[in-house]
Design a protein around this motif. Structure first.
Motif, PDB file in Angstrom:
ATOM      1  N   LEU A 141       0.871  -1.281   0.249  1.00  0.00           N
ATOM      2  CA  LEU A 141      -0.072   0.108  -0.156  1.00  0.00           C
ATOM      3  C   LEU A 141       1.149   1.595  -0.174  1.00  0.00           C
ATOM      4  CD1 LEU A 141      -2.939  -0.754   2.551  1.00  0.00           C
ATOM      5  CD2 LEU A 141      -3.042   0.388   0.193  1.00  0.00           C
ATOM      6  N   GLN A 142       1.673   1.505   0.928  1.00  0.00           N
ATOM      7  CA  GLN A 142       2.695   2.289   1.175  1.00  0.00           C
ATOM      8  C   GLN A 142       3.067   2.511  -0.607  1.00  0.00           C
ATOM      9  OE1 GLN A 142       5.141   1.010   4.145  1.00  0.00           O
ATOM     10  NE2 GLN A 142       3.746   2.001   5.451  1.00  0.00           N
ATOM     11  N   PHE A 143       4.246   1.609  -0.698  1.00  0.00           N
ATOM     12  CA  PHE A 143       4.684   1.418  -2.645  1.00  0.00           C
ATOM     13  C   PHE A 143       4.047   2.487  -3.255  1.00  0.00           C
ATOM     14  CE2 PHE A 143       6.574  -0.056  -5.781  1.00  0.00           C
ATOM     15  CZ  PHE A 143       7.742   0.064  -6.122  1.00  0.00           C
ATOM     16  N   PHE A 144       3.128   1.017  -3.753  1.00  0.00           N
ATOM     17  CA  PHE A 144       2.209   2.378  -4.408  1.00  0.00           C
ATOM     18  C   PHE A 144       1.451   3.685  -4.554  1.00  0.00           C
ATOM     19  CE2 PHE A 144       2.594  -2.564  -5.978  1.00  0.00           C
ATOM     20  CZ  PHE A 144       3.233  -1.901  -6.997  1.00  0.00           C
ATOM     21  N   ALA A 145       1.161   3.776  -3.518  1.00  0.00           N
ATOM     22  CA  ALA A 145       0.706   4.932  -3.057  1.00  0.00           C
ATOM     23  C   ALA A 145       0.950   6.632  -3.567  1.00  0.00           C
ATOM     24  CB  ALA A 145       0.399   5.598  -1.291  1.00  0.00           C
ATOM     25  N   ARG A 146      -0.266   6.661  -4.567  1.00  0.00           N
ATOM     26  CA  ARG A 146      -0.169   8.045  -5.389  1.00  0.00           C
ATOM     27  C   ARG A 146      -0.810   9.478  -4.762  1.00  0.00           C
ATOM     28  NH1 ARG A 146       3.758   5.668  -5.492  1.00  0.00           N
ATOM     29  NH2 ARG A 146       4.572   5.013  -7.875  1.00  0.00           N
ATOM     30  N   SER A 147      -1.561   8.943  -3.650  1.00  0.00           N
ATOM     31  CA  SER A 147      -2.096   9.708  -2.834  1.00  0.00           C
ATOM     32  C   SER A 147      -2.051   9.956  -1.479  1.00  0.00           C
ATOM     33  CB  SER A 147      -3.322  10.017  -3.304  1.00  0.00           C
ATOM     34  OG  SER A 147      -4.200   8.782  -3.228  1.00  0.00           O
ATOM     35  N   LEU A 148      -2.898  11.085  -0.491  1.00  0.00           N
ATOM     36  CA  LEU A 148      -2.111  10.861   1.086  1.00  0.00           C
ATOM     37  C   LEU A 148      -3.517   9.797   1.529  1.00  0.00           C
ATOM     38  CD1 LEU A 148      -1.805  14.921   1.286  1.00  0.00           C
ATOM     39  CD2 LEU A 148      -0.382  13.292   2.294  1.00  0.00           C
ATOM     40  N   PRO A 149      -4.825  10.054   1.180  1.00  0.00           N
ATOM     41  CA  PRO A 149      -5.259   8.739   1.453  1.00  0.00           C
ATOM     42  C   PRO A 149      -5.224   7.399   2.042  1.00  0.00           C
ATOM     43  CG  PRO A 149      -7.011  10.414   0.383  1.00  0.00           C
ATOM     44  CD  PRO A 149      -5.656  10.726   0.098  1.00  0.00           C
ATOM     45  N   VAL A 150      -4.405   7.110   0.571  1.00  0.00           N
ATOM     46  CA  VAL A 150      -3.751   5.889   0.503  1.00  0.00           C
ATOM     47  C   VAL A 150      -3.225   5.915   0.872  1.00  0.00           C
ATOM     48  CG1 VAL A 150      -2.889   4.359  -1.424  1.00  0.00           C
ATOM     49  CG2 VAL A 150      -4.840   5.354  -2.327  1.00  0.00           C
ATOM     50  N   LEU A 151      -1.748   6.668   1.177  1.00  0.00           N
ATOM     51  CA  LEU A 151      -0.706   6.542   1.897  1.00  0.00           C
ATOM     52  C   LEU A 151      -1.177   6.599   3.751  1.00  0.00           C
ATOM     53  CD1 LEU A 151       2.641   6.703   2.688  1.00  0.00           C
ATOM     54  CD2 LEU A 151       2.162   9.104   2.115  1.00  0.00           C
ATOM     55  N   LEU A 152      -2.617   7.054   4.212  1.00  0.00           N
ATOM     56  CA  LEU A 152      -2.676   6.989   5.143  1.00  0.00           C
ATOM     57  C   LEU A 152      -3.748   5.683   5.520  1.00  0.00           C
ATOM     58  CD1 LEU A 152      -3.822   8.116   7.719  1.00  0.00           C
ATOM     59  CD2 LEU A 152      -5.888   9.030   7.115  1.00  0.00           C
ATOM     60  N   ALA A 153      -3.783   4.531   4.653  1.00  0.00           N
ATOM     61  CA  ALA A 153      -4.272   4.101   4.818  1.00  0.00           C
ATOM     62  C   ALA A 153      -3.272   2.536   4.968  1.00  0.00           C
ATOM     63  CB  ALA A 153      -4.881   3.107   3.715  1.00  0.00           C
ATOM     64  N   GLY A 154      -1.686   2.908   4.145  1.00  0.00           N
ATOM     65  CA  GLY A 154      -1.121   2.173   4.473  1.00  0.00           C
ATOM     66  C   GLY A 154      -0.645   2.391   5.917  1.00  0.00           C
ATOM     67  N   GLU A 155      -0.293   3.593   6.129  1.00  0.00           N
ATOM     68  CA  GLU A 155       0.978   3.767   7.812  1.00  0.00           C
ATOM     69  C   GLU A 155      -0.504   3.475   8.953  1.00  0.00           C
ATOM     70  OE1 GLU A 155       3.670   5.126   7.684  1.00  0.00           O
ATOM     71  OE2 GLU A 155       3.485   5.478   6.051  1.00  0.00           O
ATOM     72  N   LEU A 156      -1.417   3.468   7.934  1.00  0.00           N
ATOM     73  CA  LEU A 156      -2.188   2.504  10.063  1.00  0.00           C
ATOM     74  C   LEU A 156      -2.328   1.094   9.949  1.00  0.00           C
ATOM     75  CD1 LEU A 156      -5.444   5.148   9.886  1.00  0.00           C
ATOM     76  CD2 LEU A 156      -4.054   5.359  11.130  1.00  0.00           C
ATOM     77  N   LEU A 157      -2.451   0.939   8.461  1.00  0.00           N
ATOM     78  CA  LEU A 157      -2.739  -0.514   8.915  1.00  0.00           C
ATOM     79  C   LEU A 157      -1.577  -0.755   8.905  1.00  0.00           C
ATOM     80  CD1 LEU A 157      -5.058  -1.547   5.329  1.00  0.00           C
ATOM     81  CD2 LEU A 157      -5.258  -1.659   7.878  1.00  0.00           C
ATOM     82  N   GLY A 158      -0.354  -0.734   8.282  1.00  0.00           N
ATOM     83  CA  GLY A 158       1.255  -0.904   8.895  1.00  0.00           C
ATOM     84  C   GLY A 158       1.296  -0.711  10.608  1.00  0.00           C
TER      85      GLY A 158
END
Length: 520
Positions: A141-158
């Motif tokens: 999720l973090q690697f393929f994130a290109r927007s703040l919402p997707v990056l936020l999801a990756g950071e929270l789950l990770g």
């Protein structure tokens, strides 16, 4: 009163193998523990040292991700792709910095408390392996994130998974080594935190000059290295002998002890002492649930563990995650800010290594209290420099503040950083260690949530823009923590877990712990 099934099983197993009440072997094992020097322990327990360090690799992952995120706020490509135009450049807004930064502390709260259950049900090793697999999945999720919402999801789950490592690593380290090594192997956890942070800043220092998305995608991808290494070695790792004993699997516990120790280790005597300690805690009604952490003498032990861990955050360590950003806002150019942040963490890494020398010769209580007082003084000095006339036109003051912050980090990593993990593992009862470490980790993370919300607003130029004046805030909190530490942290150096159980049960005062002698 009828005994619970857990109490009956433990005592029955001890009786069946002729372990209960065997004072000769228990006292022999205790004597060996006290007489064993650090050098002798290094020779006798190389496997325990290696496997403890292996389990601590999870801490490097847990430290790498939030440090990486904090450094990305000062990366031009990341600022441009995820931020908004402000004056002459781009910045990530304080609300989004807060949201993204929540992944680590919220993850620690949930992950640490959740890890306590599978660690007791299935063991430390299976829980560790499962967490590593989940971490590898969340990196996508973090690697393929290109927007703040997707990056936020990756950071929270990770973050939920990364929070588990802060419970697994200190628990395992304290359970596989003798007294002579216990302090160093638990303090090593802090070195892993600093190593993860240092690697993150070093990677960003190298990729920040890239103008494409690889300036931040490449660092995210490098996180897959750790799961690959851990998953390759984890099938060969021994389980904690303490966990086997609490499951009544004494043969497996003995096998584990043989794998952890060298040929000169008296495994039988060690096993007897561990079973006796476990039996003693059952008699003391120590319990094994989260609720038991707050009952009887365990409340004091939990308070100490929570207090030393929360003090890490209250003293100002969350500034480390914003080091590059802090130096940039203080007036250093982009490349110099990154170089300074790498040097900042390199000093912390060296400080942790130097702490191992102090641990050999000085008690935990003294190191912790002296370190905390020095940290408070340095924070006040940083704040006072911010009030200097013509601050913005005097680069020497900015460099002085930056240098003081580096010294502060060095002192932190020599003293309260590594000593915290030692105190937590030694203050907690063996049957409650997993739960106590989880509660302490969750409590620290809750304080971290507050700091994660507050720091972006304190530091951002479009908000409070406090710069070095944050030293007044953290310096004041450090003084409050020092008063608590002076009154409540006992000296636990050189004590076996059985001795610590008895001392807490007898309600020995904080001042008397160091020189306390047991009655015959």
């Amino acid at each position: 009163m009828e005994k619970s099934k857990e109490e009956f099983d433990v005592e029955a197993v001890a009786r069946d193998v002729s372990l209960k009440g065997d004072s000769h072997h228990v006292s022999q094992a205790d004597a060996i523990e006290h007489q064993l020097t650090f050098t002798q322990a290094l020779k006798l327990y190389p496997a325990a040292i290696g496997w403890s360090a292996f389990f601590s690799l999870g801490i490097i992952m847990a430290a790498f991700d939030p440090q990486l995120l904090g450094s990305l706020y000062a990366t031009p490509a990341f600022q441009k792709d995820f931020g908004y135009l402000f004056e002459d450049g781009y910045i990530i807004s304080a609300p989004w910095q807060t949201g993204l930064g929540m992944g680590s502390p919220i993850g620690q709260v949930v992950g640490a408390l959740a890890a306590g259950y599978p660690m007791e049900w299935y063991g430390r090793k299976p829980t560790f392996i499962a967490c590593v697999i989940l971490t590898a999945a969340c990196i996508f999720l973090q690697f393929f994130a290109r927007s703040l919402p997707v990056l936020l999801a990756g950071e929270l789950l990770g973050g939920l998974v990364l929070g588990c490592y802060t419970t697994i690593a200190p628990t395992y380290a304290s359970e596989v080594c003798p007294v002579a090594l216990r302090g160093h192997l638990t303090a090593y956890i802090n070195l892993c935190f600093v190593t993860g942070q240092l690697l993150a800043n070093g990677v960003i220092a190298g990729t920040s000059r890239l103008s494409s998305h690889w300036a931040y995608s490449a660092p995210f991808a490098l996180q897959w290295l750790w799961p690959a290494v851990i998953l390759a070695g984890s099938p060969f790792a021994p389980e904690s002998p303490w966990w086997y004993i609490r499951q009544g699997r004494l043969e497996d516990a003995e096998k584990s002890l043989k794998r952890l120790g060298g040929k000169g280790v008296d495994v039988k005597a060690s096993l007897r002492a561990m079973v006796e300690t476990d039996r003693l805690e059952v008699e003391m009604e120590t319990g094994s649930s989260y609720w038991d952490c707050f009952k009887g003498t365990n409340l004091r032990r939990t308070e100490i563990s929570v207090g030393v861990f929360a003090t890490q955050v209250l003293s100002g360590i969350y500034i480390v995650g914003y080091a590059a950003y802090f130096f940039q806002l203080a007036g250093l150019t982009g490349s110099k800010a990154f170089d300074m942040s790498v040097g900042f963490l390199a000093v912390g890494w060296l400080g942790t290594v130097l702490s191992w020398i102090l641990i050999l010769h000085i008690g935990r209580r003294r190191i912790y209290n002296i370190g905390l007082s020095i940290l408070a003084i340095i924070m006040f000095l940083i704040a006072f420099l911010d009030f200097a006339p013509d601050y913005e036109t005097r680069p020497s003051i900015i460099w002085a503040q930056s240098t003081l912050l580096i010294i502060w980090n060095g002192v932190w990593d020599i003293t309260i950083g590594p000593i915290c993990y030692i105190i937590i593992c030694e203050a907690s009862a063996t049957r409650l260690r997993t739960k106590t470490v989880a509660v302490a980790t969750a409590s620290q993370a809750l304080v971290g949530v507050v700091m994660t919300v507050a720091i972006p607003y304190m530091i951002n130029p479009d908000q409070a823009d406090l710069r070095g004046k944050m030293g007044l805030f953290f310096g004041g909190l450090s003084l409050v923590c020092f008063v608590w530490a002076w009154l409540r942290i006992p000296e636990t150096k050189g004590r076996t877990f059985k001795e610590l159980d008895l001392m807490f049960d007898e309600r020995v005062s904080t001042r008397d712990f160091k020189d306390y002698k047991f009655r015959e």
